[in-house]
Design a protein around this motif. Structure first.
Motif, PDB file in Angstrom:
ATOM      1  N   THR A   1     -14.437 -13.893   5.171  1.00 24.38           N
ATOM      2  CA  THR A   1     -14.343 -12.612   5.686  1.00 24.38           C
ATOM      3  C   THR A   1     -15.356 -11.630   5.876  1.00 24.38           C
ATOM      4  O   THR A   1     -16.322 -12.003   5.044  1.00 24.38           O
ATOM      5  N   VAL A   2     -15.839 -11.186   7.072  1.00 21.32           N
ATOM      6  CA  VAL A   2     -17.038 -10.600   7.312  1.00 21.32           C
ATOM      7  C   VAL A   2     -16.467  -8.813   7.384  1.00 21.32           C
ATOM      8  O   VAL A   2     -15.485  -8.769   7.668  1.00 21.32           O
ATOM      9  N   SER A   3     -17.267  -8.095   6.481  1.00 22.34           N
ATOM     10  CA  SER A   3     -16.639  -6.675   6.161  1.00 22.34           C
ATOM     11  C   SER A   3     -18.146  -5.575   5.987  1.00 22.34           C
ATOM     12  O   SER A   3     -18.976  -6.074   6.042  1.00 22.34           O
ATOM     13  N   CYS A   4     -17.646  -4.604   6.211  1.00 22.82           N
ATOM     14  CA  CYS A   4     -18.586  -3.356   6.266  1.00 22.82           C
ATOM     15  C   CYS A   4     -17.831  -2.206   5.954  1.00 22.82           C
ATOM     16  O   CYS A   4     -16.470  -2.047   5.797  1.00 22.82           O
ATOM     17  N   ARG A   5     -18.537  -1.054   5.450  1.00 25.17           N
ATOM     18  CA  ARG A   5     -17.999   0.245   5.160  1.00 25.17           C
ATOM     19  C   ARG A   5     -18.546   1.299   5.803  1.00 25.17           C
ATOM     20  O   ARG A   5     -20.033   1.306   5.635  1.00 25.17           O
ATOM     21  N   LEU A   6     -17.764   2.399   5.939  1.00 22.09           N
ATOM     22  CA  LEU A   6     -18.441   3.887   6.195  1.00 22.09           C
ATOM     23  C   LEU A   6     -18.354   4.825   5.344  1.00 22.09           C
ATOM     24  O   LEU A   6     -17.028   4.639   4.982  1.00 22.09           O
ATOM     25  N   PRO A   7     -19.138   5.472   5.187  1.00 23.92           N
ATOM     26  CA  PRO A   7     -19.019   6.481   4.382  1.00 23.92           C
ATOM     27  C   PRO A   7     -18.030   7.886   4.789  1.00 23.92           C
ATOM     28  O   PRO A   7     -17.906   7.748   5.887  1.00 23.92           O
ATOM     29  N   LEU A   8     -17.162   8.159   4.159  1.00 26.18           N
ATOM     30  CA  LEU A   8     -16.315   9.400   4.612  1.00 26.18           C
ATOM     31  C   LEU A   8     -17.005  10.466   4.567  1.00 26.18           C
ATOM     32  O   LEU A   8     -17.995  10.723   3.897  1.00 26.18           O
TER      33      LEU A   8
ATOM     34  N   MET B   1      -9.158  11.198  10.177  1.00 19.27           N
ATOM     35  CA  MET B   1     -10.496  10.772   9.974  1.00 19.27           C
ATOM     36  C   MET B   1     -10.996  10.659  11.436  1.00 19.27           C
ATOM     37  O   MET B   1     -11.773   9.692  11.457  1.00 19.27           O
ATOM     38  N   ALA B   2     -10.468  11.284  12.409  1.00 22.72           N
ATOM     39  CA  ALA B   2     -11.103  11.106  13.815  1.00 22.72           C
ATOM     40  C   ALA B   2     -12.679  11.158  14.010  1.00 22.72           C
ATOM     41  O   ALA B   2     -13.160  10.510  14.715  1.00 22.72           O
ATOM     42  N   HIS B   3     -13.194  11.803  13.016  1.00 21.88           N
ATOM     43  CA  HIS B   3     -14.928  11.796  12.988  1.00 21.88           C
ATOM     44  C   HIS B   3     -15.332  10.612  12.838  1.00 21.88           C
ATOM     45  O   HIS B   3     -16.642  10.240  13.293  1.00 21.88           O
ATOM     46  N   LEU B   4     -14.673   9.511  12.535  1.00 19.88           N
ATOM     47  CA  LEU B   4     -15.348   8.118  12.341  1.00 19.88           C
ATOM     48  C   LEU B   4     -14.943   7.438  13.336  1.00 19.88           C
ATOM     49  O   LEU B   4     -15.326   6.184  13.520  1.00 19.88           O
TER      50      LEU B   4
ATOM     51  N   ALA C   1      -9.287  -0.139   6.089  1.00 21.93           N
ATOM     52  CA  ALA C   1      -8.454   0.610   4.684  1.00 21.93           C
ATOM     53  C   ALA C   1      -9.061   1.772   4.533  1.00 21.93           C
ATOM     54  O   ALA C   1     -10.605   1.746   4.456  1.00 21.93           O
ATOM     55  N   LEU C   2      -8.417   2.602   4.246  1.00 22.10           N
ATOM     56  CA  LEU C   2      -9.208   4.047   3.752  1.00 22.10           C
ATOM     57  C   LEU C   2      -9.243   3.943   2.329  1.00 22.10           C
ATOM     58  O   LEU C   2      -8.103   4.168   1.553  1.00 22.10           O
ATOM     59  N   GLU C   3     -10.477   3.988   1.728  1.00 17.34           N
ATOM     60  CA  GLU C   3     -10.548   4.084   0.347  1.00 17.34           C
ATOM     61  C   GLU C   3     -11.057   5.131  -0.071  1.00 17.34           C
ATOM     62  O   GLU C   3     -10.977   6.040   0.707  1.00 17.34           O
ATOM     63  N   GLN C   4     -11.128   5.431  -1.428  1.00 17.61           N
ATOM     64  CA  GLN C   4     -11.741   6.870  -1.927  1.00 17.61           C
ATOM     65  C   GLN C   4     -12.728   7.617  -1.376  1.00 17.61           C
ATOM     66  O   GLN C   4     -12.785   8.450  -0.814  1.00 17.61           O
ATOM     67  N   ARG C   5     -13.618   6.531  -1.039  1.00 15.99           N
ATOM     68  CA  ARG C   5     -15.072   7.160  -0.514  1.00 15.99           C
ATOM     69  C   ARG C   5     -15.534   6.234   0.603  1.00 15.99           C
ATOM     70  O   ARG C   5     -16.673   6.822   1.330  1.00 15.99           O
ATOM     71  N   TRP C   6     -14.739   5.308   1.208  1.00 11.55           N
ATOM     72  CA  TRP C   6     -14.979   4.572   2.387  1.00 11.55           C
ATOM     73  C   TRP C   6     -14.032   4.196   3.274  1.00 11.55           C
ATOM     74  O   TRP C   6     -12.810   4.145   2.817  1.00 11.55           O
ATOM     75  N   LEU C   7     -14.474   4.081   4.415  1.00  8.82           N
ATOM     76  CA  LEU C   7     -13.430   3.432   5.400  1.00  8.82           C
ATOM     77  C   LEU C   7     -14.121   1.937   5.410  1.00  8.82           C
ATOM     78  O   LEU C   7     -15.238   1.470   5.781  1.00  8.82           O
ATOM     79  N   ALA C   8     -13.332   1.108   5.188  1.00  3.47           N
ATOM     80  CA  ALA C   8     -13.592  -0.416   4.913  1.00  3.47           C
ATOM     81  C   ALA C   8     -12.780  -1.101   6.185  1.00  3.47           C
ATOM     82  O   ALA C   8     -11.815  -1.085   6.614  1.00  3.47           O
TER      83      ALA C   8
ATOM     84  N   ASP D   1       0.849  -1.065   0.029  1.00  4.12           N
ATOM     85  CA  ASP D   1      -0.042  -0.024   0.043  1.00  4.12           C
ATOM     86  C   ASP D   1       0.748   1.126   0.229  1.00  4.12           C
ATOM     87  O   ASP D   1       1.400   1.717   1.094  1.00  4.12           O
ATOM     88  N   THR D   2       1.001   1.808  -1.310  1.00  7.49           N
ATOM     89  CA  THR D   2       2.267   2.880  -1.305  1.00  7.49           C
ATOM     90  C   THR D   2       1.542   4.270  -0.649  1.00  7.49           C
ATOM     91  O   THR D   2       2.332   4.992  -0.234  1.00  7.49           O
ATOM     92  N   GLN D   3       0.234   4.257  -0.509  1.00  6.19           N
ATOM     93  CA  GLN D   3      -0.267   5.527   0.106  1.00  6.19           C
ATOM     94  C   GLN D   3      -0.493   5.429   1.641  1.00  6.19           C
ATOM     95  O   GLN D   3      -1.007   6.280   2.198  1.00  6.19           O
ATOM     96  N   ARG D   4      -0.186   4.106   1.925  1.00  2.00           N
ATOM     97  CA  ARG D   4      -0.130   3.965   3.722  1.00  2.00           C
ATOM     98  C   ARG D   4      -1.838   4.178   4.189  1.00  2.00           C
ATOM     99  O   ARG D   4      -1.743   4.948   5.097  1.00  2.00           O
ATOM    100  N   ARG D   5      -2.809   3.564   3.304  1.00  2.92           N
ATOM    101  CA  ARG D   5      -4.059   3.553   3.743  1.00  2.92           C
ATOM    102  C   ARG D   5      -4.772   2.246   4.275  1.00  2.92           C
ATOM    103  O   ARG D   5      -5.854   2.330   4.012  1.00  2.92           O
ATOM    104  N   ARG D   6      -3.746   1.381   4.500  1.00  7.74           N
ATOM    105  CA  ARG D   6      -4.532  -0.165   4.730  1.00  7.74           C
ATOM    106  C   ARG D   6      -3.584  -0.423   5.820  1.00  7.74           C
ATOM    107  O   ARG D   6      -2.476  -0.491   6.066  1.00  7.74           O
TER     108      ARG D   6
END
Length: 140
Positions: free
Chosen positions: A133-140, A46-49, A79-86, A13-18
């Motif tokens: 794997t069980v997963s969910c996402r939060l919108p940013l 992203m402290a608000h999350l 993982a911090l994705e473009q529109r989500w926290l996964a 992860d070159t952007q250090r988002r995982r």
């Protein structure tokens, strides 16, 4: 979490988002994982999350601990994705998770309904290596 399996950023992860952690399937790992989730979200600005992410991670990880029949570590990925926290929890349980309404006298059984109400949705998938794997996402 064990002292030898400290949280680490994904080397691919070159952007250090995982962030990936391996934790033992024991209830005492919940608190350190929550602390790591809070710390990485503050680092990612992203402290608000934080509150929602800590709760979601705790609920998914608690289910994995409760239902896994293995002593193998559980993988926790944030993982911090473009529109989500996964948030993903990978364990060795062969059972499919199910959300159900618990009765008033039951202690547990509300976790996935809580995850669904906060994240909007959750999903699971089985892998060829026998893990799930069980997963969910939060919108940013």
């Amino acid at each position: 979490m064990t002292s030898t399996d400290l949280p680490r950023l994904d080397t691919h992860d070159t952007q250090r988002r995982r962030l990936t952690m391996f934790v033992l399937p024991e209830p005492q790992c919940l608190r350190p994982v929550r602390h790591v989730v809070k710390a990485i979200l503050i680092h990612w600005e992203m402290a608000h999350l934080t509150d929602d992410a800590e709760l979601l991670t705790t609920e998914l990880l608690t289910n994995a601990i409760k239902h896994t029949d293995s002593e193998q570590p559980i993988r926790v990925t944030i993982a911090l994705e473009q529109r989500w926290l996964a948030i993903g929890i990978r364990d060795r349980s062969a059972s499919a998770p199910q959300a159900h309404r618990a009765t008033a006298c039951q202690e547990g059984g509300r976790g996935l309904l809580l995850v669904e109400s906060i994240a909007g949705a959750w999903a699971y998938r089985f892998h060829l290596d026998g893990t799930k794997t069980v997963s969910c996402r939060l919108p940013l």
